[in-house]
Design a protein around this motif. Structure first.
Motif, PDB file in Angstrom:
ATOM      1  N   PRO A 203       0.833  -1.211   0.000  1.00 12.92           N
ATOM      2  CA  PRO A 203       0.000   0.000   0.000  1.00 12.92           C
ATOM      3  C   PRO A 203       0.861   1.251   0.000  1.00 12.92           C
ATOM      4  CG  PRO A 203       0.023  -1.017   2.170  1.00 12.92           C
ATOM      5  CD  PRO A 203       0.698  -1.991   1.237  1.00 12.92           C
ATOM      6  N   VAL A 204       0.401   2.276  -0.714  1.00 14.30           N
ATOM      7  CA  VAL A 204       1.105   3.551  -0.793  1.00 14.30           C
ATOM      8  C   VAL A 204       0.334   4.577   0.034  1.00 14.30           C
ATOM      9  CG1 VAL A 204       1.905   5.395  -2.309  1.00 14.30           C
ATOM     10  CG2 VAL A 204       2.020   3.016  -3.066  1.00 14.30           C
ATOM     11  N   THR A 205       1.008   5.204   0.964  1.00 17.89           N
ATOM     12  CA  THR A 205       0.376   6.230   1.802  1.00 17.89           C
ATOM     13  C   THR A 205       0.294   7.541   1.026  1.00 17.89           C
ATOM     14  OG1 THR A 205       1.262   5.197   3.795  1.00 17.89           O
ATOM     15  CG2 THR A 205       0.501   7.482   3.983  1.00 17.89           C
ATOM     16  N   ALA A 206      -0.925   8.084   0.879  1.00 16.21           N
ATOM     17  CA  ALA A 206      -1.089   9.335   0.143  1.00 16.21           C
ATOM     18  C   ALA A 206      -0.404  10.477   0.880  1.00 16.21           C
ATOM     19  CB  ALA A 206      -2.576   9.638  -0.040  1.00 16.21           C
ATOM     20  N   ALA A 207      -0.013  11.480   0.124  1.00 15.04           N
ATOM     21  CA  ALA A 207       0.585  12.674   0.726  1.00 15.04           C
ATOM     22  C   ALA A 207      -0.381  13.258   1.755  1.00 15.04           C
ATOM     23  CB  ALA A 207       0.904  13.701  -0.347  1.00 15.04           C
ATOM     24  N   GLN A 208       0.155  13.727   2.870  1.00 14.52           N
ATOM     25  CA  GLN A 208      -0.681  14.225   3.954  1.00 14.52           C
ATOM     26  C   GLN A 208      -0.140  15.542   4.480  1.00 14.52           C
ATOM     27  OE1 GLN A 208      -1.447  11.369   7.039  1.00 14.52           O
ATOM     28  NE2 GLN A 208      -1.515   9.641   5.614  1.00 14.52           N
ATOM     29  N   VAL A 209      -1.051  16.413   4.938  1.00 19.91           N
ATOM     30  CA  VAL A 209      -0.678  17.697   5.530  1.00 19.91           C
ATOM     31  C   VAL A 209      -0.541  17.511   7.039  1.00 19.91           C
ATOM     32  CG1 VAL A 209      -1.420  20.055   6.014  1.00 19.91           C
ATOM     33  CG2 VAL A 209      -1.793  19.066   3.758  1.00 19.91           C
ATOM     34  N   VAL A 210       0.562  18.023   7.602  1.00 15.62           N
ATOM     35  CA  VAL A 210       0.739  18.057   9.057  1.00 15.62           C
ATOM     36  C   VAL A 210       0.237  19.423   9.538  1.00 15.62           C
ATOM     37  CG1 VAL A 210       2.361  17.913  10.968  1.00 15.62           C
ATOM     38  CG2 VAL A 210       2.719  16.516   8.925  1.00 15.62           C
ATOM     39  N   THR A 211      -0.958  19.429  10.148  1.00 19.33           N
ATOM     40  CA  THR A 211      -1.596  20.703  10.527  1.00 19.33           C
ATOM     41  C   THR A 211      -1.170  21.202  11.892  1.00 19.33           C
ATOM     42  OG1 THR A 211      -3.481  19.501  11.455  1.00 19.33           O
ATOM     43  CG2 THR A 211      -3.618  20.140   9.135  1.00 19.33           C
ATOM     44  N   SER A 212      -0.619  20.305  12.730  1.00 21.06           N
ATOM     45  CA  SER A 212      -0.351  20.689  14.119  1.00 21.06           C
ATOM     46  C   SER A 212       0.792  21.679  14.268  1.00 21.06           C
ATOM     47  CB  SER A 212      -0.057  19.436  14.950  1.00 21.06           C
ATOM     48  OG  SER A 212       1.076  18.768  14.435  1.00 21.06           O
ATOM     49  N   THR A 213       1.663  21.804  13.239  1.00 23.23           N
ATOM     50  CA  THR A 213       2.834  22.690  13.374  1.00 23.23           C
ATOM     51  C   THR A 213       2.811  23.812  12.344  1.00 23.23           C
ATOM     52  OG1 THR A 213       4.123  21.196  11.954  1.00 23.23           O
ATOM     53  CG2 THR A 213       4.241  20.845  14.341  1.00 23.23           C
TER      54      THR A 213
ATOM     55  N   VAL B 291      14.078  15.737   6.419  1.00 21.92           N
ATOM     56  CA  VAL B 291      14.403  15.477   5.019  1.00 21.92           C
ATOM     57  C   VAL B 291      13.355  14.540   4.441  1.00 21.92           C
ATOM     58  CG1 VAL B 291      16.088  14.442   3.464  1.00 21.92           C
ATOM     59  CG2 VAL B 291      16.860  15.862   5.355  1.00 21.92           C
ATOM     60  N   GLY B 292      12.849  14.846   3.252  1.00 17.74           N
ATOM     61  CA  GLY B 292      11.782  14.074   2.628  1.00 17.74           C
ATOM     62  C   GLY B 292      10.439  14.773   2.678  1.00 17.74           C
ATOM     63  N   ASP B 293      10.316  15.824   3.503  1.00 16.81           N
ATOM     64  CA  ASP B 293       9.072  16.597   3.560  1.00 16.81           C
ATOM     65  C   ASP B 293       9.009  17.570   2.382  1.00 16.81           C
ATOM     66  OD1 ASP B 293       8.330  15.353   5.848  1.00 16.81           O
ATOM     67  OD2 ASP B 293       8.783  17.028   7.191  1.00 16.81           O
ATOM     68  N   LEU B 294       7.806  17.978   2.043  1.00 20.14           N
ATOM     69  CA  LEU B 294       7.571  19.073   1.102  1.00 20.14           C
ATOM     70  C   LEU B 294       6.981  20.232   1.906  1.00 20.14           C
ATOM     71  CD1 LEU B 294       7.362  20.220  -1.828  1.00 20.14           C
ATOM     72  CD2 LEU B 294       5.008  19.322  -1.861  1.00 20.14           C
TER      73      LEU B 294
ATOM     74  N   PHE C  13       3.129  24.972   5.922  1.00 20.29           N
ATOM     75  CA  PHE C  13       2.903  23.693   6.572  1.00 20.29           C
ATOM     76  C   PHE C  13       3.731  22.615   5.884  1.00 20.29           C
ATOM     77  CE2 PHE C  13      -0.495  24.744   3.595  1.00 20.29           C
ATOM     78  CZ  PHE C  13      -0.475  23.682   2.695  1.00 20.29           C
ATOM     79  N   ARG C  14       3.875  21.471   6.566  1.00 24.76           N
ATOM     80  CA  ARG C  14       4.607  20.322   6.026  1.00 24.76           C
ATOM     81  C   ARG C  14       3.652  19.395   5.302  1.00 24.76           C
ATOM     82  NH1 ARG C  14       6.239  17.227  10.962  1.00 24.76           N
ATOM     83  NH2 ARG C  14       7.045  15.793   9.403  1.00 24.76           N
ATOM     84  N   VAL C  15       4.131  18.776   4.221  1.00 23.90           N
ATOM     85  CA  VAL C  15       3.401  17.716   3.537  1.00 23.90           C
ATOM     86  C   VAL C  15       4.313  16.489   3.506  1.00 23.90           C
ATOM     87  CG1 VAL C  15       2.330  16.936   1.395  1.00 23.90           C
ATOM     88  CG2 VAL C  15       2.041  19.303   2.141  1.00 23.90           C
ATOM     89  N   THR C  16       3.840  15.381   4.049  1.00 19.69           N
ATOM     90  CA  THR C  16       4.627  14.149   4.065  1.00 19.69           C
ATOM     91  C   THR C  16       4.223  13.248   2.906  1.00 19.69           C
ATOM     92  OG1 THR C  16       3.036  13.052   5.538  1.00 19.69           O
ATOM     93  CG2 THR C  16       4.842  14.277   6.570  1.00 19.69           C
ATOM     94  N   SER C  17       5.119  12.345   2.500  1.00 17.58           N
ATOM     95  CA  SER C  17       4.880  11.342   1.448  1.00 17.58           C
ATOM     96  C   SER C  17       4.589  11.980   0.093  1.00 17.58           C
ATOM     97  CB  SER C  17       3.730  10.397   1.840  1.00 17.58           C
ATOM     98  OG  SER C  17       4.010   9.740   3.047  1.00 17.58           O
ATOM     99  N   ALA C  18       5.070  13.208  -0.142  1.00 14.14           N
ATOM    100  CA  ALA C  18       4.870  13.864  -1.435  1.00 14.14           C
ATOM    101  C   ALA C  18       6.031  13.537  -2.371  1.00 14.14           C
ATOM    102  CB  ALA C  18       4.752  15.369  -1.255  1.00 14.14           C
ATOM    103  N   ASP C  19       5.765  13.571  -3.685  1.00 16.82           N
ATOM    104  CA  ASP C  19       6.797  13.385  -4.696  1.00 16.82           C
ATOM    105  C   ASP C  19       7.596  14.688  -4.777  1.00 16.82           C
ATOM    106  OD1 ASP C  19       8.314  13.171  -7.034  1.00 16.82           O
ATOM    107  OD2 ASP C  19       6.860  11.819  -7.952  1.00 16.82           O
TER     108      ASP C  19
ATOM    109  N   LEU D  43      -3.740  14.034  -2.561  1.00 13.13           N
ATOM    110  CA  LEU D  43      -4.037  15.104  -1.611  1.00 13.13           C
ATOM    111  C   LEU D  43      -4.377  16.359  -2.410  1.00 13.13           C
ATOM    112  CD1 LEU D  43      -3.965  16.538   1.196  1.00 13.13           C
ATOM    113  CD2 LEU D  43      -1.527  16.918   0.788  1.00 13.13           C
ATOM    114  N   VAL D  44      -5.571  16.898  -2.192  1.00 13.24           N
ATOM    115  CA  VAL D  44      -6.020  18.089  -2.910  1.00 13.24           C
ATOM    116  C   VAL D  44      -6.055  19.251  -1.919  1.00 13.24           C
ATOM    117  CG1 VAL D  44      -7.856  19.164  -4.257  1.00 13.24           C
ATOM    118  CG2 VAL D  44      -7.367  16.725  -4.530  1.00 13.24           C
ATOM    119  N   LEU D  45      -5.355  20.328  -2.279  1.00 11.90           N
ATOM    120  CA  LEU D  45      -5.352  21.534  -1.459  1.00 11.90           C
ATOM    121  C   LEU D  45      -6.291  22.560  -2.077  1.00 11.90           C
ATOM    122  CD1 LEU D  45      -1.528  21.905  -0.771  1.00 11.90           C
ATOM    123  CD2 LEU D  45      -3.260  20.893   0.707  1.00 11.90           C
TER     124      LEU D  45
END
Length: 693
Positions: free
Chosen positions: A479-489, A510-513, A578-584, A615-617
């Protein structure tokens, strides 16, 4: 570590036993009792303290030092004032001496022979060396003042009324002595040139702190000295929210101030309103100043959410085995941290006494080295399972390995024909197995072999003792985890033109967008991203009146620590990061939407083909006709993650930025974005972020 520690021995008169407060700040020498011979003393790093000189602390005691001696029972020390010739006992070592003597006396009383008595006395005397303090990491406290010791003139100030000259004093020998025994060598000096008719404060300029909510307690402190006595002086807090006064001033601990004496003014106040800027100062009331009066201030402290005011500390305060102090960033320009240690139990389960000390007993004649113990092989506890009375878990590995090897090499039929066999074994040793396998390889089913695909169920009609063979299929994809927004920071900035300075969110790796959204509402309000940032989406303007940029920074190397600056040529602005994880990181944008602009309250955002699973912004920028009012937005089935208006200004309208997100299994459909109140103009856009594979 040296064996004996002297904890702040009180400085008392040798004749009367009274404390000597007039010696606070004076140099004393630690000497052998009734002599002028210095006795070697050490600091917490085991470094020799030159000439055994110490400075009397405000607690009227010597600072903590260490000594090294083989004869603690016979050691007596004095403090000695070289200038006056006065002296007094250093009382702490009496505890060690009495402990050794009492232990020796008890051992002698219980001895049955002269040799036993001598041995017991030696052991008892060595028990003094068991006096130890066990420590563990405690709690970190912060001093939020970035220049606490007044080293930079731009950070210290005099506020309201009259006039005075400011001088930053360095290398001073008359600065205040802190509770840790060190003397401060820098302070800000103000010489009064004209007198104010109102209150006047001397202290720090405004500085930024993390958002402090209403109702939180704030510990304040500052050291102050005046060339003239002052009947009433207090510590004062002025707080601000984004540069605007919030909660007003609060003072604490108002009392008189003696002339030419450093005193600390401190107190704990309860905050009246949210704030993120603060200044701390000593407040002189009206009529308490005169021309030529000299006022000195230094060692400011602001600590959030404290029930009591701690002793002064900053990054320049000394660290010991039990206390650590450090700058979080640049010395004299950042927050300081104070890390304390706490006592825990000793190895025999005893806790610390009232002084924080624990004694680890060493008496007794038993053997403590495991290799010297005898009788370990005696099987005299039949209630315990052993190798003889237990199961396989009680056999040593060598015995188990030998048994397995012997069984595997056995040619006996009973060692071969066993159900559930695992391990290497010749096929020929199993009767009929080769024939069945040959038939299976030639396309036959094999009398007792059933060939199934990997996921096929075994038919109910399958005879017992049938060997089921399964063919390997294609493993399912991970399974591939979709890109996600970290809202807490998330971080944000807003204002009226200039530069949007966005702090990098905490926890960025490193690896965040990193994604920054900046919106402005004015004709020609251009936005310039900093170096290394790429444009993910640039919304078209509504009548060239508003602009919104969505920018990305792939974190592929060193994580940035400085605030990211987005210059804005004109107009009100609101921004967020904000940070986005698992993004290309190579190609962050999967698909861009079409701009939707409206001169009213409702905006119909077009569908976004190709966005399924991504992930749609969603970004909405509204310009309202009512000043000083946030315009909430209804984003429908999307999840709102940020909504903020620009700082209040003189314009007749106000800008609001709203961010939302969604991850759907199908393409994002056309949806309606509705403002809660009427707007002069608005723009909305969506962009799909590609997930890393």
């Amino acid at each position: 570590m040296l064996p004996y520690r002297i904890d702040q021995a009180q400085v008392k008169d040798i004749a009367t036993g009274n404390l000597r407060p007039e010696l606070v700040g004076h140099e004393l020498q630690i000497v052998v009792r009734d002599t002028t011979t210095p006795f070697p003393i050490y600091d917490e790093t085991e470094a020799v303290i030159p000439d055994s000189i110490v400075i009397v602390t405000p607690n009227i005691a010597t600072p903590t030092v260490w000594i090294d001696t083989d004869t603690p029972a016979d050691l007596y020390l004095d403090w000695y004032d070289i200038s006056s010739g006065t002296r007094g006992p250093v009382n702490f070592e009496a505890v060690l001496r009495d402990s050794a003597q009492n232990a020796a006396t008890s051992a002698e009383a219980s001895a049955t022979s002269a040799s036993t008595s001598a041995a017991a006395s030696t052991a008892a005397a060595s028990d003094v060396g068991a006096l130890r303090q066990w420590v563990d990491l405690g709690i970190t406290t912060r001093n939020c003042v970035p220049d606490p010791r007044a080293t930079t003139g731009a950070f210290w100030m005099r506020a309201t009324g009259g006039a005075a000259t400011e001088t930053m004093v360095t290398g001073a020998t008359d600065g205040p002595v802190l509770p840790d025994g060190t003397r401060v060598t820098t302070y800000a000096r103000y010489v009064i040139e004209s007198v104010s008719t109102g209150n006047v404060t001397f202290g720090t300029a405004n500085f930024t702190v993390p958002l402090v909510l209403s109702g939180k307690s704030v510990a304040l402190a500052i050291y102050v000295r005046s060339s003239a006595a002052v009947p009433s002086i207090s510590v004062r807090k002025d707080s601000y929210l984004d540069g605007v006064a919030a909660g007003g001033a609060q003072g604490a601990l108002s009392s008189s101030l003696a002339a030419n004496a450093w005193e600390r003014r401190s107190g704990v106040v309860t905050n009246h309103a949210d704030f993120n800027e603060i200044r701390v100062a000593a407040q002189f009331p009206a009529g308490s100043q005169s021309v030529g009066q000299v006022i000195d201030v230094t060692c400011a402290l602001v600590s959030i959410d404290q029930a009591a005011v701690p002793d002064h500390f900053d990054g320049d305060s000394p660290s010991t085995t039990y206390v650590g102090n450090r700058w979080v960033g640049t010395p004299n320009a950042s927050v300081s941290e104070h890390i304390e240690m706490k006592f825990v139990r000793s190895v025999n389960g005893e806790g610390p006494d009232a002084s924080g000390n624990v004694v680890i007993p060493t008496s007794g004649t038993g053997v403590s080295k495991h290799g010297d113990l005898s009788g370990l092989g005696n099987d005299d506890h039949p209630q315990y399972l052993t190798q003889a009375r237990g199961d396989m878990r009680y056999y040593q590995r060598a015995a188990v390995d030998t048994a397995i090897a012997t069984s595997a090499a056995s040619t006996l039929q009973k060692a071969r024909d066993r159900a559930g066999h695992y391990g290497a074994q010749p096929i020929s040793s199993i009767t009929g197995l080769q024939a069945e396998l040959d038939e299976l390889a030639n396309g036959g089913g094999g009398g007792n072999i059933l060939l199934l695909n990997e996921t096929d169920p075994v038919p109910v009609s399958t005879p017992a003792w049938t060997l089921v063979a399964r063919s390997a299929g294609t493993p399912p994809p991970e399974p591939v985890t979709a890109a996600q927004v970290v809202t807490s920071t998330m971080t944000s900035a807003r204002g009226e033109g200039g530069t949007a300075a966005l702090a990098v969110p905490a926890g960025t790796v490193v690896g965040d967008l990193l994604v920054a959204v900046v919106t402005t509402s004015i004709t020609g309000g251009a936005i310039t991203p900093p170096a290394g940032w790429v444009t993910l989406q640039r919304l078209s303007t509504f009548g060239d009146y508003r602009a919104t940029g969505i920018y990305g920074f792939p974190v592929t190397g060193t994580v940035p620590t400085e605030a990211q600056l987005f210059p804005i040529t004109n107009g009100r602005y609101v921004s967020a990061m904000f940070r986005v994880t698992s993004a290309d990181l190579a190609t962050p944008v999967l698909v861009n939407g079409t701009d939707c602009t409206r001169n009213g309250s409702d905006m119909i955002v077009p569908a976004l083909p190709g966005s399924a699973g991504a992930l749609v912004l969603s970004v909405t920028n509204l310009n309202g006709p009512t000043p000083n009012a946030l315009i909430p937005v209804n984003v429908g089935t999307l999840t709102k993650i940020f909504e903020q208006g620009n700082v209040d200004g003189t314009d007749a309208t106000r800008t609001t930025l709203t961010l939302a997100m969604v991850t759907t299994t199908t393409d994002l459909a056309q949806h309606l974005v509705t403002a809660a109140s009427s707007v002069a103009s608005g723009a909305s856009q969506v962009v799909a972020i590609r997930t890393a594979t």
